[in-house]
Design a protein around this motif. Structure first.
Motif, short mmCIF file in Angstrom:
data_model
loop_
_atom_site.label_atom_id
_atom_site.label_comp_id
_atom_site.label_asym_id
_atom_site.label_seq_id
_atom_site.Cartn_x
_atom_site.Cartn_y
_atom_site.Cartn_z
N ARG A 1 -10.70 19.94 -0.31
CA ARG A 1 -10.82 18.57 -0.79
C ARG A 1 -12.24 18.06 -0.63
N ALA A 2 -12.78 17.49 -1.70
CA ALA A 2 -14.15 16.95 -1.67
C ALA A 2 -14.19 15.61 -2.39
N ALA A 3 -13.22 14.75 -2.06
CA ALA A 3 -13.20 13.42 -2.65
C ALA A 3 -14.52 12.71 -2.36
N CYS A 4 -15.05 12.05 -3.35
CA CYS A 4 -16.41 11.50 -3.31
C CYS A 4 -16.55 10.41 -2.24
N SER A 5 -17.42 10.67 -1.26
CA SER A 5 -17.66 9.68 -0.21
C SER A 5 -18.51 8.52 -0.72
N PHE A 6 -19.38 8.80 -1.67
CA PHE A 6 -20.23 7.73 -2.21
C PHE A 6 -19.39 6.65 -2.87
N GLU A 7 -18.30 7.08 -3.48
CA GLU A 7 -17.39 6.13 -4.10
C GLU A 7 -16.78 5.20 -3.06
N ARG A 8 -16.48 5.74 -1.89
CA ARG A 8 -15.90 4.92 -0.83
C ARG A 8 -16.94 3.94 -0.28
N ILE A 9 -18.17 4.40 -0.16
CA ILE A 9 -19.22 3.58 0.42
C ILE A 9 -19.54 2.38 -0.46
N TYR A 10 -19.53 2.60 -1.78
CA TYR A 10 -20.06 1.54 -2.63
C TYR A 10 -19.23 1.23 -3.86
N PHE A 11 -18.83 2.24 -4.65
CA PHE A 11 -18.38 1.97 -6.00
C PHE A 11 -16.96 1.43 -6.12
N ASN B 1 -11.42 -4.33 -1.64
CA ASN B 1 -10.18 -4.94 -1.15
C ASN B 1 -9.08 -3.92 -0.91
N ASP B 2 -9.38 -2.64 -1.16
CA ASP B 2 -8.45 -1.60 -0.74
C ASP B 2 -8.44 -1.56 0.79
N HIS B 3 -7.26 -1.47 1.37
CA HIS B 3 -7.12 -1.55 2.83
C HIS B 3 -7.98 -0.52 3.54
N ASP B 4 -7.86 0.74 3.12
CA ASP B 4 -8.58 1.81 3.81
C ASP B 4 -10.09 1.72 3.58
N ILE B 5 -10.49 1.40 2.35
CA ILE B 5 -11.92 1.30 2.03
C ILE B 5 -12.58 0.19 2.83
N TYR B 6 -11.87 -0.93 2.96
CA TYR B 6 -12.40 -2.05 3.74
C TYR B 6 -12.69 -1.61 5.19
N LEU B 7 -11.72 -0.91 5.79
CA LEU B 7 -11.90 -0.46 7.17
C LEU B 7 -12.99 0.59 7.28
N GLU B 8 -13.08 1.46 6.28
CA GLU B 8 -14.10 2.52 6.31
C GLU B 8 -15.51 1.92 6.23
N ARG B 9 -15.69 0.94 5.36
CA ARG B 9 -17.02 0.33 5.23
C ARG B 9 -17.41 -0.43 6.48
N LYS B 10 -16.44 -1.09 7.11
CA LYS B 10 -16.73 -1.73 8.39
C LYS B 10 -17.12 -0.70 9.44
N LYS B 11 -16.42 0.41 9.45
CA LYS B 11 -16.70 1.47 10.42
C LYS B 11 -18.11 2.02 10.23
N LEU B 12 -18.55 2.13 8.98
CA LEU B 12 -19.90 2.62 8.71
C LEU B 12 -20.94 1.73 9.38
N LYS C 1 0.82 -1.21 0.00
CA LYS C 1 0.00 0.00 0.00
C LYS C 1 0.86 1.26 0.00
N GLY C 2 1.89 1.28 0.82
CA GLY C 2 2.74 2.47 0.97
C GLY C 2 3.56 2.80 -0.26
N ASP C 3 3.68 1.86 -1.19
CA ASP C 3 4.46 2.11 -2.40
C ASP C 3 3.72 3.03 -3.37
N ILE C 4 2.41 3.12 -3.22
CA ILE C 4 1.56 3.78 -4.21
C ILE C 4 1.14 5.15 -3.70
N LYS C 5 1.16 6.12 -4.59
CA LYS C 5 0.82 7.49 -4.23
C LYS C 5 -0.54 7.86 -4.81
N GLU C 6 -1.22 8.78 -4.12
CA GLU C 6 -2.44 9.35 -4.65
C GLU C 6 -2.09 10.62 -5.41
#
Length: 633
Positions: free
Chosen positions: A317-327, A331-342, A286-291
């Protein structure tokens, strides 16, 4: 998401930084780049199944030799069709002479898609069109190598009309009024301008035309071209492009609405819409890749130099939250944790909805995409139950018996796989009443999982947009289990406003939350607000987008979120349903807590990150009142 929503596109850009011979020696194939592109595109197939396209540019080709290849497909399985078609050409070469598949000089002169620079695209058509001509990458051809342009993107612009007028004022005659063609021609125009300026500059220094051509290839200022082309774009975008001589770029919008991730080493530079696909394709951490930074462009020059440069000044910054929730891929590390947190953050609302009757509750999820938020919900319930157990043990004191202790410790939350989608069932009947009955059988249920007339049944969904599938199918089949109460939990907040940045949610009448607010206004004697909002929207219709205010917020203002949720439950409850029904939505505060880096929440709050968003929402409301079913942008 139980409602079918089209969304997002996906991009994959790959630059091989070594000669093709290097990859033959190290990896045993001249098709290293093609193989990686297949992985990068296939691992993003969730981002677009209406069509796909692939372009390739060969570096350092002689005049008269083809150096650009492109293929596109709207087949049922477009990625597979594209790569199968390409591979058939190589199979024919192999039948002729297997050694030719490692002859780089032969391949580059005689076979397409054997170059060093690739651009792939996956498409979801949000505007209804699904022709081959609508598929990216788009190609702008020219006899000057440095004026050839290939463009593909994950984007939607709100001000296409304005940009179209700009092209007309430049003297162009675009063949189509769409944001894709407009973007292609706008970048193309300033690419031409840059070419002409450099030509005149080098001509004045005494270079001949052949020398000038190579000088332009070295000197093109991609940052300047993109800045001039994109300064008046309003929307969310990740725009990628290739130039015929070998430069490449990926440009991200200033608010970071649409995503882009990149990686570089001495062999490759790669950019995609999803981080985990780069990890998978190249076995990276994960840390090898930049946004890619908002407002910046990743520019890859023909000589292999990679730079991340500011093109447009970043805004909040207004990165799309709907994209994180569903689209996005879960299997992205952060997205997985975020969806569990929801799911976990919904526990207080869930406990309240079942009146703290945990022992008489069964938990599940619909559809499968809600599985991650379900895991978070179950973790939260486990934590809640552990607190109750601890308090019960403390209350019994030192005189607790083994039997009492065992009874407390064996309390568990009950969860079951309640509903299974029958993917093979097709609703071929056209008569509405009969068709609704067939739709009710698209999902099937696991019988015997609920204690009849005793258990509460709690099911979690990613989000509830229209509620059509819930009303026509899911609630009907769940009711057959005879639960005392059905609680449908949405891990996303109420969707109240249209999107205009790339997700197919453009019409106000499609949102069950909006329908509920309209009904509440009428029921509470506040129906006059509907006409007031319509009048205000019409009055500012011709104002510059920067001066427009989102007046549609006033439709929701008189009511709490709970009041709207209650009305939604009334609207979605099918006739004849026996169980009590409650709809529970995520709160905006919890959404932000779960997804701290993706604060773009305009679907839920109406707080659009660009001025064009306010223009679109007011236009969408006006269209709703006027019965106009067209899109508002």
């Amino acid at each position: 998401m139980s409602d079918a929503i089209k969304h997002e596109c996906g991009i994959a850009l790959l630059r091989l930084k070594k000669p093709i011979e290097y990859y033959i020696d190290k990896y045993g194939t001249a098709f290293y780049g093609l193989n990686k592109m297949y992985l990068l595109m296939e691992k993003q197939h969730n981002r677009g199944q209406d069509g796909a396209g692939l372009a390739n540019i060969k570096l350092d080709m002689n005049p008269g030799e083809r150096y650009i290849s492109r293929t596109r497909s709207i087949d049922q399985k477009p990625i597979q069709e594209i790569f199968t078609g390409i591979n058939k050409r190589f199979e024919a070469i192999e039948e002729k002479n297997p050694d030719l598949l490692k002859d780089v000089d032969y391949l580059k002169k005689n076979a397409g898609f054997t170059g060093e620079l690739f651009l792939g695209h996956l498409r979801y058509g949000t505007s209804g069109k699904n022709s081959l001509e609508s598929c990216h990458p788009f190609l702008r051809q020219n006899n000057w190598m440095t004026r050839n342009l290939v463009v593909a993107g994950n984007f939607n612009l709100t001000n296409v009309d304005e940009l179209f007028e700009v092209l007309l004022n430049l003297g162009q005659h675009p063949k189509e009024k769409s944001d894709t063609v407009t973007v292609l021609e706008k970048i193309g125009h300033f690419l031409d301008v840059e070419n002409e300026e450099l030509f005149q500059q080098y001509k004045a220094k005494g270079y001949n035309n052949k020398e000038i051509t190579s000088k332009i290839a070295e000197g093109l200022n991609i940052q300047k071209i993109l800045k001039r082309a994109s300064e008046d774009w309003d929307g969310g975008y990740t725009m990628s492009g290739l130039l015929g001589h070998g430069d490449a770029f990926v440009l991200r919008d200033p608010a970071g609405i649409r995503p882009a991730f990149w990686y570089e080493d001495d062999e490759i530079c790669v950019v995609t819409s999803e981080r985990p696909v780069i990890q998978t394709a190249f076995n990276l951490k994960k840390g090898d890749i930049k946004e890619l930074k908002p407002g910046h462009a990743l520019i890859v020059k023909k000589n292999g130099k990679v730079s991340e440069l500011e093109v447009n000044k970043p805004v909040t910054r207004a990165a799309c939250s709907f994209e994180r929730i569903y689209f996005s891929r879960g299997n992205d590390h952060d997205i997985y944790l975020e969806r569990k947190k929801l799911g976990q953050l919904l526990i207080p609302q869930i406990i309240k909805s079942i009146n703290n009757e945990l022992d008489d509750a069964v938990f599940s999820f619909i559809p499968n995409t809600a599985e991650m938020s379900f895991y978070g919900m179950m973790k939260g319930l486990e934590d809640f139950l552990n607190i109750e157990k601890r308090e019960a043990i403390k209350n019994l004191g030192a005189n607790i018996t083994d039997e009492e202790l065992e009874k407390i410790l064996t309390r568990k939350t009950r969860f079951e796989k309640i509903a299974i989608k029958d993917a093979k069932l097709r609703t071929f009947i056209t008569q509405e009443d009969a068709r609704d009955d067939m739709v009710a059988h698209v999902y099937d249920i696991t019988y015997g999982t609920v204690k009849r007339n005793q258990d509460n049944l709690v099911v979690i969904d990613d989000s509830i947009v229209r509620g059509t599938t819930l009303k026509q199918s899911i609630l009907r089949i769940l009711d057959r289990l005879d639960p005392k109460k059905i609680v449908v939990v949405s891990s996303a907040p109420q969707i109240r406003y249209p999107d205009c940045y790339g997700i197919d949610m453009a019409r106000m009448g499609e949102f069950i939350a909006f329908e509920a607010a309209i009904e509440l206004l009428k029921e509470t004697g506040k129906g006059y607000l509907i006409n007031d909002v319509y009048r205000k929207c019409k009055e500012q219709a011709n104002l510059p987008k920067e001066q427009i205010k989102n007046y549609v917020k006033e439709i929701y203002a008189p009511f709490t979120a709970d009041e709207i949720s209650k009305k939604i439950a009334e609207l979605l409850k099918p006739i004849g349903m026996k169980a009590e029904l409650e709809i529970v939505y995520q709160t905006i505060e919890n959404l932000h807590e779960a997804c701290p880096d993706n604060q773009g929440d305009w679907y839920f709050t109406g707080n659009y990150p660009t001025p064009g968003g306010n223009k679109v929402v007011n236009k969408a409301f006006t269209y709703y009142i006027e019965g106009n079913t067209n899109r508002a942008y």
